[in-house]
Design an enzyme around this catalytic site. Sequence first.
Site, short mmCIF file in Angstrom:
data_model
loop_
_atom_site.label_atom_id
_atom_site.label_comp_id
_atom_site.label_asym_id
_atom_site.label_seq_id
_atom_site.Cartn_x
_atom_site.Cartn_y
_atom_site.Cartn_z
CG ASN A 276 -6.40 -11.76 13.64
OD1 ASN A 276 -5.59 -12.58 13.20
ND2 ASN A 276 -7.17 -11.04 12.85
CD GLU B 22 -4.43 -12.89 1.56
OE1 GLU B 22 -4.72 -11.73 1.88
OE2 GLU B 22 -4.47 -13.29 0.38
CB CYS C 256 -7.17 -9.12 8.25
SG CYS C 256 -8.14 -10.59 7.95
CD GLU D 113 -4.38 -18.04 3.34
OE1 GLU D 113 -3.88 -19.11 3.72
OE2 GLU D 113 -4.47 -17.03 4.04
#
Length: 489
Positions: free
Chosen positions: A150, A248, A282, A460
């Site tokens: 994505n 993640e 997300c 991150e």
Amino acid sequence: MPHQGSYINGKWITGSGKVQRNVNPADLSEVVAEFPTAQIAEALAAIAAAEAAWPMWKAVPAPERGRILARAVAIARTRIDEIATLLTREEGKILAEAKGEVIKGINCLDFCGGQGYRLGGKVLPSEAVDTAAYTIRQPIGVAGIITPWNFPWSNPCWKIAPALVAGCSVVFKPASATPLTASCLIEILEEAGLPAGVLNMVVGSGAEIGDTIVNHPATKVLSFTGSNPVGSRLYENGAKKLAKVTCEMGGKNALIVMDDADLERAVQGVIGGGFGSSGQRCTATSRVLVHTDVKARFLELLVAATTALKLGNGLDPTTQMGPVVDQDQLNTDLSYIEIAKNEGLKLIAGGSLATSAGNGYFLEPTIFDGVNPSHRLFQEEVFGPVLAVSEFSTYEEAIELANGVAFGLSSSIYTKGLVTAQRFTQDTHSGMAHVNEPSIGGEAQLPFGGVGITGVGDREMGEDGVNFYTQIKTIFINYSLSGERSMFR
Ligand code: NAP
């Protein structure tokens, strides 16, 4: 457009596996990529190349490693439109969003390039006399990096750039749906002067290539973004070999509309957060929690804005929402629409295939009302343009609803009240919180990630994202002329 395959030890190679054919999700008659996938042998060759290159790469001074990233930034800036167009053809998001993603990835390269000058530890006072005490950060070794489809450009950028500047060599597996966009990053870093073997890309099946990268003893640090089922298994396998791991994963992000919210602005926030990238972020807004007193008016505005959205090929500048990525994702989205109907939820917008939008995986932006925590649509990530609306009467109820899921990536509130906004930032159970803007977004210099089942391991991006690829060494230097050493420590 053909694909060159995988990139191992500074060379593009033709994989020995089956040929994969990827089509444009907005136009199924267009083959975007046709390429032979790699198999386990190629994954092992990539790991061996990264292992062999690591001693040389870690010895390159960090500012020089950063300068290679800086050169990559300059090259990437000349290719923004080309990469964005490819991204839209390969993944489906509209061109404006694709461009935004390309720029965000470049910002990550840029930020990490600068970190080459700042990578360091701390000098602290020692308990002992005539003793210097300080820490340094050293690269961990070979990094295994696995990314989803994505964000096929920016997610690899925000993982690979910090690994490289930290001094790790990399074996990278992009999502099978989007290897072409990912390969642009390899081309750019190669042109920027990255030595052979330091970065290797293996394109192939997640189960085969992914597992090989995860389970190999040489990959001492693993960074994964993707779904919860794959991520939790990867975390378990990483833990078995005591690797450093960050995962993640999914989200079920809530957006709260308080009774004092600017409703027009909140509607725009839900449209951008919920239907931007066809809901395939997300951080996508997937639950809308609305105060009882404003719900009727808010839904009237939201349904009008939703049904007015223009669906189509993302390359058309008038398109506002593209297709979903592939048939599997479309099936998942449709199955959740069925589940919601079967659970008795009220469909207030969309719900069907948008066949008139083109020969692609088009789904109408969809909204269900009357959703509560017992419904699957409240609890489970759909990863498509399907929104769940719930109602509340007090701030406390809103927070209970917002926090009533296992995920914890991002959240948002629309309110004019400073106290409410401030309380929300403290009370929300999420790694990121937004006020008067949708739940989406992140910036290169700021940590990105979630709590709960969304994320495990370090954050991150930002400084934390670079530090993840390093380990700390504590150093004591006794410079006393007598050789005296304190027994205190
Ligand atoms: P996915 O199916 O979990 O795939 C992610 C990556 O893992 C792909 O490269 C995939 O390869 C690979 N993979 C599959 N099986 C594997 C295995 N056994 N071992 C190692 N790797 C394996 O996820 P996705 O459908 O691409 O992405 C959507 C998910 O990503 C959503 O849940 C979304 O929320 C999450 N996401 C999270 C964030 C965040 O920062 N929290 C950001 C973006 C996306 P193949 O493509 O070859 O199957």
